[in-house]
Scaffold this active site. Sequence first.
Site, short mmCIF file in Angstrom:
data_model
loop_
_atom_site.label_atom_id
_atom_site.label_comp_id
_atom_site.label_asym_id
_atom_site.label_seq_id
_atom_site.Cartn_x
_atom_site.Cartn_y
_atom_site.Cartn_z
N ASP A 72 0.80 -1.23 0.00
CA ASP A 72 0.00 0.00 0.00
C ASP A 72 0.83 1.27 0.00
O ASP A 72 0.29 2.36 -0.21
CB ASP A 72 -0.94 0.00 1.21
CG ASP A 72 -1.96 -1.11 1.09
OD1 ASP A 72 -2.45 -1.33 -0.03
OD2 ASP A 72 -2.24 -1.77 2.10
N HIS A 166 -9.72 -3.24 -0.95
CA HIS A 166 -8.98 -2.67 -2.09
C HIS A 166 -9.39 -3.32 -3.41
O HIS A 166 -9.90 -4.45 -3.42
CB HIS A 166 -7.47 -2.93 -1.92
CG HIS A 166 -6.80 -2.11 -0.87
ND1 HIS A 166 -5.94 -2.65 0.06
CD2 HIS A 166 -6.81 -0.77 -0.63
CE1 HIS A 166 -5.47 -1.69 0.84
NE2 HIS A 166 -5.98 -0.54 0.45
N CYS A 253 -0.36 -8.01 -0.76
CA CYS A 253 -0.18 -6.88 0.17
C CYS A 253 1.18 -6.89 0.86
O CYS A 253 1.64 -5.86 1.34
CB CYS A 253 -1.25 -6.92 1.26
SG CYS A 253 -2.92 -7.02 0.67
#
Length: 265
Positions: A72, A166, A253
């Site tokens: 992120d 997301h 992630c």
Amino acid sequence: MAPVATTRVAITRGISPAIADCELTHLTRTPIDLDAARRQHAAYEATLAALGCRVERLEADPAAPDCVFVEDTALVFEELAVITRPGAVSRRRETPPVATALARYRRLEHIAADGTLDGGDVLVAGRRVFVGLTARTDEAGAASLARALDPAGYTLSTLAVDGVLHLKSAASVVAPGLLLIDPECVDPTAFADFDVVTVAPGEGPAANALRLAGTVLLSAGFPATRRKLEERGLAVRSVENAELAKAEGGLTCCSLIFDVAESAR
Ligand code: GLY
């Protein structure tokens, strides 16, 4: 001219001892077993290494519960890296150490302060870049990314995302030109130029898959989706991710993966 040798780098980060205080958007908070999460994360890093990555693990930040989710904080392209401006204020302190690590390898751009953008909302498929508009990523953040990428020739489009944190919670590249998506969360017609395989019914979290060195890493526990990918001729490897999944984290992630020329190491 001799081919340029490259090294594949995977930047990861340790799990914060404060992971229990992670941000949550769609899941109900449940206890996370920190030791089990660390074992699973170490196994994930070992899988990246086995598939050819040099893993560079950054130290965890005890004041940043979500710091393990390095995806992120930045987007790494061949030509540059873009440091994000996370939508959750608690996550903004995560970006500087990642920027320092990436500055060794790429020219850096930054998402402008009038917008927000999480790396998990950005799906890169060749020169096409899809940005999910979510609680974390807004139009101004997407526009800032478009400005950073325009000189390098990337084309960016935005789409709506429902029911997950997301865009990449619900869509992944699993082979060149082939996406794995959860059609309950993203509209397949947004990816009109791509071939699409959908997750099996009831296996939504499987949509966050990580393609690496011709292998698709898929969270363990999604056998029907695994079969669908194998029927497409893809090599699939299951990776245990149950603890970080409680923090709304998926396989993409937990790393930033990119190639560097040997001379840039
Ligand atoms: N817990 C992951 C996030 O909300 O950003």
